[in-house]
Design an enzyme around this catalytic site. Structure first.
Site, mmCIF file in Angstrom:
data_model
loop_
_atom_site.group_PDB
_atom_site.id
_atom_site.type_symbol
_atom_site.label_atom_id
_atom_site.label_comp_id
_atom_site.label_asym_id
_atom_site.label_seq_id
_atom_site.Cartn_x
_atom_site.Cartn_y
_atom_site.Cartn_z
ATOM 1 N N CYS A 75 9.348 -2.035 -1.905
ATOM 2 C CA CYS A 75 8.601 -1.923 -3.171
ATOM 3 C C CYS A 75 8.660 -3.288 -3.855
ATOM 4 O O CYS A 75 9.731 -3.691 -4.315
ATOM 5 C CB CYS A 75 9.213 -0.836 -4.061
ATOM 6 S SG CYS A 75 8.375 -0.677 -5.657
ATOM 7 N N HIS A 161 0.439 -0.844 5.179
ATOM 8 C CA HIS A 161 -0.716 -1.071 4.305
ATOM 9 C C HIS A 161 -1.988 -1.142 5.124
ATOM 10 O O HIS A 161 -2.024 -1.778 6.177
ATOM 11 C CB HIS A 161 -0.543 -2.380 3.521
ATOM 12 C CG HIS A 161 0.562 -2.323 2.504
ATOM 13 N ND1 HIS A 161 0.373 -1.887 1.216
ATOM 14 C CD2 HIS A 161 1.892 -2.594 2.625
ATOM 15 C CE1 HIS A 161 1.533 -1.924 0.576
ATOM 16 N NE2 HIS A 161 2.469 -2.341 1.407
ATOM 17 N N GLU A 210 -1.435 4.323 -3.547
ATOM 18 C CA GLU A 210 -0.120 4.189 -2.919
ATOM 19 C C GLU A 210 0.289 5.453 -2.161
ATOM 20 O O GLU A 210 0.083 6.572 -2.636
ATOM 21 C CB GLU A 210 0.959 3.887 -3.970
ATOM 22 C CG GLU A 210 0.940 2.467 -4.487
ATOM 23 C CD GLU A 210 2.266 2.076 -5.104
ATOM 24 O OE1 GLU A 210 3.307 2.649 -4.697
ATOM 25 O OE2 GLU A 210 2.257 1.221 -5.995
ATOM 26 N N CYS A 219 0.586 -2.781 -7.280
ATOM 27 C CA CYS A 219 1.412 -2.554 -6.078
ATOM 28 C C CYS A 219 1.762 -3.925 -5.524
ATOM 29 O O CYS A 219 0.865 -4.640 -5.037
ATOM 30 C CB CYS A 219 0.641 -1.730 -5.053
ATOM 31 S SG CYS A 219 1.572 -1.409 -3.530
ATOM 32 N N GLY A 222 1.526 -4.151 -1.818
ATOM 33 C CA GLY A 222 0.088 -4.046 -1.510
ATOM 34 C C GLY A 222 -0.640 -5.357 -1.760
ATOM 35 O O GLY A 222 -1.520 -5.749 -0.981
#
Ligand SMILES: N[C@H](CCC[C@H](N)C(=O)O)C(=O)O
Length: 276
Positions: A75, A161, A210, A219, A222
């Site tokens: 994260c 991703h 997400e 994100c 991301g």
């Protein structure tokens, strides 16, 4: 049992952060889901557990749980909040913190201006490292999702991703394509879905549906994944401004086996105590 926590966010991607160095907290998937509820609980996109290091050459271990209760590998926005939290709580006085996660080791640098830079590690493109079902590694894959034919890039930043290029970020059908692709059978562990509008080689706009948390305001992993895909496809420079609904990140990647570096803010909102 009462648990002390901090509420924090990185560009509106919000977290409950728990010091599990001086506390001894175990939360079941159901307890996490209840705490994540924005009406019956505290409310967050992810819950972060700060834990003692697993080895002497690291400072901490970092566990991440989505609001659906699933534990995940990485994260990015949470890592910046982690860096601020451990200094704010006196768990360290270091400006450079080495942390292990389920998705690999990362290094967090707290800058003088309060921004945090994270070395997010090297992006992985091999299908088996994502994981993603494909005969071989491609720059662009074609996926059938409902009645849609999707062209996308795929990358792991420790977490999976899928990145689609769109002409207009505002009108992108995130609510339809997001869950369809998150749960696509070619992603055995599901995936985070990035919708990327390329403004120029140094600037993109991005929205992310997400995995395990629906669309969030930002994100971090991301943003790193989208820039890595864009650079690999030859469409972006090595330093990119990423505008997300919640704000802006700077992402840098010099390609090949180099790490992706992300710089952005980390905000503390309040401290609290919750009965579990
Ligand atoms: N939903 C992600 C975890 C949180 C990632 C995001 N909040 C970030 O800042 O990187 C996953 O399931 O892999």
């Amino acid at each position: 049992m009462f648990v002390n926590f901090s509420k924090m966010h990185g560009l509106g991607n919000d977290f409950v952060v728990i010091d599990n160095v001086t506390q001894n907290v175990f939360l079941s998937r159901d307890q996490i889901r209840k705490l994540a509820d924005r009406h019956f609980g505290i409310g967050f996109d992810q819950l972060l557990l700060v834990e003692p290091p697993y080895s002497p050459d690291l400072d901490f271990h970092y566990r991440i749980f989505n609001s659906d209760g699933t534990e995940v590998e990485q994260c990015g926005n949470g890592a910046r909040c982690f860096a601020r939290f451990v200094r704010m709580k006196g768990l360290t006085n270091k400006h450079k913190v080495s942390v292990s996660t389920k998705g690999g080791d990362i290094t967090l640098y707290t800058e003088k201006d309060g921004q945090v830079t994270v070395n997010m590690g090297t992006p992985q493109f091999a299908p088996q490292d994502i994981p993603f079902k494909a005969q071989q590694s491609e720059l662009t894959y074609i996926l059938r999702a409902g009645e849609h034919t999707i062209f996308c890039g795929v990358v792991s930043m420790g977490n999976p991703h899928c990145v689609l290029e769109v002409d207009d970020i505002e009108s992108a059908d995130v609510d339809t394509l997001g869950p369809l692709l998150e749960n696509h059978e070619r992603f055995p562990k599901r995936a985070n879905i990035g919708f990327m509008q390329i403004i120029n080689r140094e600037h993109i706009k991005l929205r992310v549906w997400e995995r395990g948390a629906n669309e969030t305001l930002a994100c971090g992993s991301g943003a790193c994944g989208a820039v890595a895909v864009g650079i690999k496809q030859g469409k972006l420079a090595d330093t990119v401004r990423v505008d997300l609904p919640g704000g802006t990140l700077q992402i840098r990647w010099n390609g090949a086996n180099k790490p992706v570096k992300m710089t952005g803010p980390a905000e503390h909102v309040f401290d609290g105590q919750v009965a579990i």
